[in-house]
Design a protein around this motif. Structure first.
Motif, PDB file in Angstrom:
ATOM      1  N   ILE A   1      -0.752  18.016  97.377  1.00 14.21           N
ATOM      2  CA  ILE A   1      -0.069  17.826  98.659  1.00 14.21           C
ATOM      3  C   ILE A   1      -0.909  18.456  99.763  1.00 14.21           C
ATOM      4  O   ILE A   1      -1.316  19.615  99.657  1.00 14.21           O
ATOM      5  N   ALA A   2      -1.171  17.708 100.825  1.00 16.22           N
ATOM      6  CA  ALA A   2      -1.942  18.228 101.953  1.00 16.22           C
ATOM      7  C   ALA A   2      -1.087  19.205 102.752  1.00 16.22           C
ATOM      8  O   ALA A   2       0.098  18.971 102.973  1.00 16.22           O
ATOM      9  N   VAL A   3      -1.706  20.300 103.187  1.00  9.03           N
ATOM     10  CA  VAL A   3      -1.013  21.305 103.993  1.00  9.03           C
ATOM     11  C   VAL A   3      -1.570  21.230 105.413  1.00  9.03           C
ATOM     12  O   VAL A   3      -2.760  21.484 105.643  1.00  9.03           O
ATOM     13  N   VAL A   4      -0.706  20.860 106.356  1.00  9.51           N
ATOM     14  CA  VAL A   4      -1.110  20.639 107.743  1.00  9.51           C
ATOM     15  C   VAL A   4      -0.433  21.684 108.625  1.00  9.51           C
ATOM     16  O   VAL A   4       0.799  21.747 108.679  1.00  9.51           O
ATOM     17  N   GLY A   5      -1.217  22.500 109.299  1.00  9.20           N
ATOM     18  CA  GLY A   5      -0.677  23.521 110.176  1.00  9.20           C
ATOM     19  C   GLY A   5      -0.756  23.102 111.633  1.00  9.20           C
ATOM     20  O   GLY A   5      -1.752  22.515 112.073  1.00  9.20           O
ATOM     21  N   LEU A   6       0.300  23.390 112.394  1.00 13.65           N
ATOM     22  CA  LEU A   6       0.303  23.096 113.826  1.00 13.65           C
ATOM     23  C   LEU A   6      -0.256  24.295 114.574  1.00 13.65           C
ATOM     24  O   LEU A   6       0.207  25.421 114.392  1.00 13.65           O
ATOM     25  N   ALA A   7      -1.245  24.050 115.423  1.00 16.81           N
ATOM     26  CA  ALA A   7      -1.867  25.126 116.190  1.00 16.81           C
ATOM     27  C   ALA A   7      -2.324  24.579 117.525  1.00 16.81           C
ATOM     28  O   ALA A   7      -2.820  23.443 117.606  1.00 16.81           O
TER      29      ALA A   7
ATOM     30  N   ASP B   1      -4.849  25.326 119.161  1.00 18.73           N
ATOM     31  CA  ASP B   1      -6.302  25.116 119.156  1.00 18.73           C
ATOM     32  C   ASP B   1      -6.746  24.322 117.931  1.00 18.73           C
ATOM     33  O   ASP B   1      -7.866  24.476 117.448  1.00 18.73           O
ATOM     34  N   GLY B   2      -5.862  23.472 117.412  1.00 15.29           N
ATOM     35  CA  GLY B   2      -6.205  22.670 116.241  1.00 15.29           C
ATOM     36  C   GLY B   2      -7.387  21.753 116.473  1.00 15.29           C
ATOM     37  O   GLY B   2      -7.661  21.332 117.603  1.00 15.29           O
ATOM     38  N   GLU B   3      -8.109  21.450 115.393  1.00 21.47           N
ATOM     39  CA  GLU B   3      -9.337  20.660 115.499  1.00 21.47           C
ATOM     40  C   GLU B   3      -9.072  19.190 115.830  1.00 21.47           C
ATOM     41  O   GLU B   3      -9.941  18.494 116.345  1.00 21.47           O
ATOM     42  N   ALA B   4      -7.879  18.694 115.508  1.00 24.94           N
ATOM     43  CA  ALA B   4      -7.586  17.269 115.731  1.00 24.94           C
ATOM     44  C   ALA B   4      -6.180  17.120 116.291  1.00 24.94           C
ATOM     45  O   ALA B   4      -5.350  18.028 116.193  1.00 24.94           O
ATOM     46  N   GLU B   5      -5.922  15.957 116.906  1.00 29.24           N
ATOM     47  CA  GLU B   5      -4.578  15.646 117.376  1.00 29.24           C
ATOM     48  C   GLU B   5      -3.801  14.972 116.255  1.00 29.24           C
ATOM     49  O   GLU B   5      -4.379  14.338 115.361  1.00 29.24           O
ATOM     50  N   ILE B   6      -2.476  15.100 116.299  1.00 26.27           N
ATOM     51  CA  ILE B   6      -1.661  14.583 115.197  1.00 26.27           C
ATOM     52  C   ILE B   6      -1.821  13.073 115.031  1.00 26.27           C
ATOM     53  O   ILE B   6      -1.735  12.555 113.917  1.00 26.27           O
ATOM     54  N   GLY B   7      -2.078  12.352 116.122  1.00 26.80           N
ATOM     55  CA  GLY B   7      -2.212  10.903 116.026  1.00 26.80           C
ATOM     56  C   GLY B   7      -3.438  10.457 115.270  1.00 26.80           C
ATOM     57  O   GLY B   7      -3.519   9.305 114.839  1.00 26.80           O
TER      58      GLY B   7
ATOM     59  N   ARG C   1      -5.721  21.836 110.626  1.00 22.26           N
ATOM     60  CA  ARG C   1      -5.022  22.454 111.738  1.00 22.26           C
ATOM     61  C   ARG C   1      -5.034  21.453 112.883  1.00 22.26           C
ATOM     62  O   ARG C   1      -6.093  21.062 113.377  1.00 22.26           O
ATOM     63  N   VAL C   2      -3.848  21.016 113.287  1.00 15.11           N
ATOM     64  CA  VAL C   2      -3.761  19.954 114.286  1.00 15.11           C
ATOM     65  C   VAL C   2      -2.951  20.442 115.483  1.00 15.11           C
ATOM     66  O   VAL C   2      -2.176  21.398 115.392  1.00 15.11           O
ATOM     67  N   ARG C   3      -3.141  19.745 116.577  1.00 14.76           N
ATOM     68  CA  ARG C   3      -2.433  20.096 117.809  1.00 14.76           C
ATOM     69  C   ARG C   3      -1.641  18.899 118.304  1.00 14.76           C
ATOM     70  O   ARG C   3      -1.967  17.741 118.014  1.00 14.76           O
ATOM     71  N   ILE C   4      -0.602  19.212 119.070  1.00 14.65           N
ATOM     72  CA  ILE C   4       0.207  18.173 119.712  1.00 14.65           C
ATOM     73  C   ILE C   4      -0.268  18.056 121.158  1.00 14.65           C
ATOM     74  O   ILE C   4      -0.221  19.044 121.907  1.00 14.65           O
ATOM     75  N   PRO C   5      -0.763  16.899 121.580  1.00 14.18           N
ATOM     76  CA  PRO C   5      -1.211  16.768 122.970  1.00 14.18           C
ATOM     77  C   PRO C   5      -0.045  16.918 123.941  1.00 14.18           C
ATOM     78  O   PRO C   5       1.012  16.303 123.758  1.00 14.18           O
ATOM     79  N   MET C   6      -0.233  17.749 124.950  1.00 11.96           N
ATOM     80  CA  MET C   6       0.821  17.991 125.936  1.00 11.96           C
ATOM     81  C   MET C   6       0.237  17.848 127.340  1.00 11.96           C
ATOM     82  O   MET C   6      -0.217  18.831 127.942  1.00 11.96           O
ATOM     83  N   PRO C   7       0.195  16.620 127.862  1.00 12.42           N
ATOM     84  CA  PRO C   7      -0.409  16.411 129.180  1.00 12.42           C
ATOM     85  C   PRO C   7       0.334  17.119 130.310  1.00 12.42           C
ATOM     86  O   PRO C   7      -0.219  17.330 131.387  1.00 12.42           O
ATOM     87  N   GLY C   8       1.569  17.513 130.060  1.00 16.55           N
ATOM     88  CA  GLY C   8       2.325  18.206 131.098  1.00 16.55           C
ATOM     89  C   GLY C   8       1.895  19.639 131.303  1.00 16.55           C
ATOM     90  O   GLY C   8       2.320  20.279 132.265  1.00 16.55           O
ATOM     91  N   GLY C   9       1.084  20.173 130.392  1.00 12.70           N
ATOM     92  CA  GLY C   9       0.548  21.513 130.576  1.00 12.70           C
ATOM     93  C   GLY C   9       1.367  22.631 129.983  1.00 12.70           C
ATOM     94  O   GLY C   9       1.063  23.805 130.208  1.00 12.70           O
ATOM     95  N   ALA C  10       2.406  22.335 129.215  1.00 13.05           N
ATOM     96  CA  ALA C  10       3.188  23.397 128.582  1.00 13.05           C
ATOM     97  C   ALA C  10       2.321  24.132 127.568  1.00 13.05           C
ATOM     98  O   ALA C  10       1.484  23.530 126.885  1.00 13.05           O
ATOM     99  N   GLU C  11       2.510  25.440 127.465  1.00 14.04           N
ATOM    100  CA  GLU C  11       1.686  26.234 126.556  1.00 14.04           C
ATOM    101  C   GLU C  11       2.101  26.050 125.100  1.00 14.04           C
ATOM    102  O   GLU C  11       1.259  26.071 124.201  1.00 14.04           O
TER     103      GLU C  11
END
Length: 313
Positions: free
Chosen positions: A238-244, A246-252, A283-293
């Motif tokens: 099972i792949a383990v995906v962490g949300l961060a 500064d993740g290296e890739a976007e979830i999409g 380690r992936v990130r969620i793109p947030m164009p609105g600028g929320a931290e």
């Protein structure tokens, strides 16, 4: 004296041999068995789940322990807990209580649900039970929650003939966030939530209320050590995906979300702990164009679960 001389003699008697153990130890053990026959292998568990589905048998669960019982105190909290289907064993009502609308509703809801004991108690007894909190004459006892074992969630997925879709929470201490994650896991076809045993939110009455009843059908597992639980998932394929942030890739862009996956969500302030972050395959990130931290755990988990469900659909 002769007997003593014989005992002290250096003459060797019969020696016990190895019985062929050394020779057998050098022999080969034969060809490696197929994956379906290797204990603990993901394919073996999938094969066992297929047999269980065909025969109608359910697997034995080891369980992840039980929480302590909990008290919901006060007229409004008690009524809200009963409305939301929070499990309850006993409703304590103060003797000679003013019978207002909330008290009547609490009694009616408890009677309609069934299985809830109604107990009348003097005010001093309720004061003692609640350590002097303002109970307003109503106290609801929530029984201990029966946690699953992390392996149960994988077995549950295999029983359904599906790839596991699990959320693990790292450092999330707000029960309302846990309840929101449970609700999202249920909405998007996930198989459960894993929480650490210590320094983490548990299935309290608040978590039950936020889950809007979905906690009754979505298991929550408790891990003694979250890092070791994630490593066990990885060994099971099972792949383990962490949300961060500064993740290296976007979830999409992460294809792993379409297969067996554990999504690890950290706390809103600190994110993933170091050891958990190092254990993740991605380690992936969620793109947030609105600028929320950052996003709270419930919202973040919902977004990634939607993406995983979309890929699986």
């Amino acid at each position: 004296m002769a007997a003593n001389n014989r005992r002290m003699s250096g003459k060797k008697g019969a020696q016990v041999g190895s019985g062929g153990q050394r020779r057998r130890g050098l022999e080969g053990k034969g060809p490696t068995p197929p994956a379906e026959m290797r204990k603990g292998h993901a394919k073996q568990r999938a094969a066992q789940a297929k047999v269980r589905r065909a025969t109608g048998r359910t697997p034995q669960r080891r369980g992840g322990g039980r929480s302590a019982s909990e008290l919901v105190v006060g007229r409004n909290p008690v009524v809200e807990a009963l409305r939301e289907g929070v499990p309850a064993s006993t409703l304590y009502v103060q003797q000679f209580i003013d019978n207002d609308e909330r008290v009547r509703e609490a009694l009616q809801l408890a009677a309609e649900r069934g299985g809830i004991n109604l107990m009348e108690a003097p005010r001093p007894e309720l004061d003692r039970m609640t350590n002097g909190l303002n109970h307003q004459g109503l106290v609801l006892q929530v029984p201990p929650y029966e946690y699953a074992h992390p392996e149960d969630l994988v077995a549950h997925a295999h029983d359904e003939g599906q790839d596991p879709l699990i959320v693990a929470l790292d450092g999330v201490t707000d029960p309302r966030n846990l309840g929101a994650v449970v609700r999202s896991v249920s909405a998007f076809g996930g198989h459960g939530v894993v929480v650490p045993e210590r320094r983490a939110a548990g299935m309290t009455a608040g978590a039950w209320k936020t889950s809007a009843g979905t906690a009754a059908r979505t298991p929550v597992a408790r891990a003694t050590n979250l890092t070791r639980a994630l490593e066990a998932y990885k060994k099971a394929g099972i792949a383990v995906v962490g949300l961060a942030a500064d993740g290296e890739a976007e979830i999409g862009a992460l294809d792993a979300l379409g297969g067996p996956v554990v999504i690890v969500v950290g706390s809103e302030g600190k994110g993933l702990s170091r050891l958990v972050g190092e254990t993740c395959d991605f380690r992936v990130r969620i793109p947030m164009p609105g600028g929320a931290e950052s996003l709270n755990a419930g919202v973040a988990a919902g977004i990634v679960l939607y993406e995983a469900a979309r890929r699986r659909g």
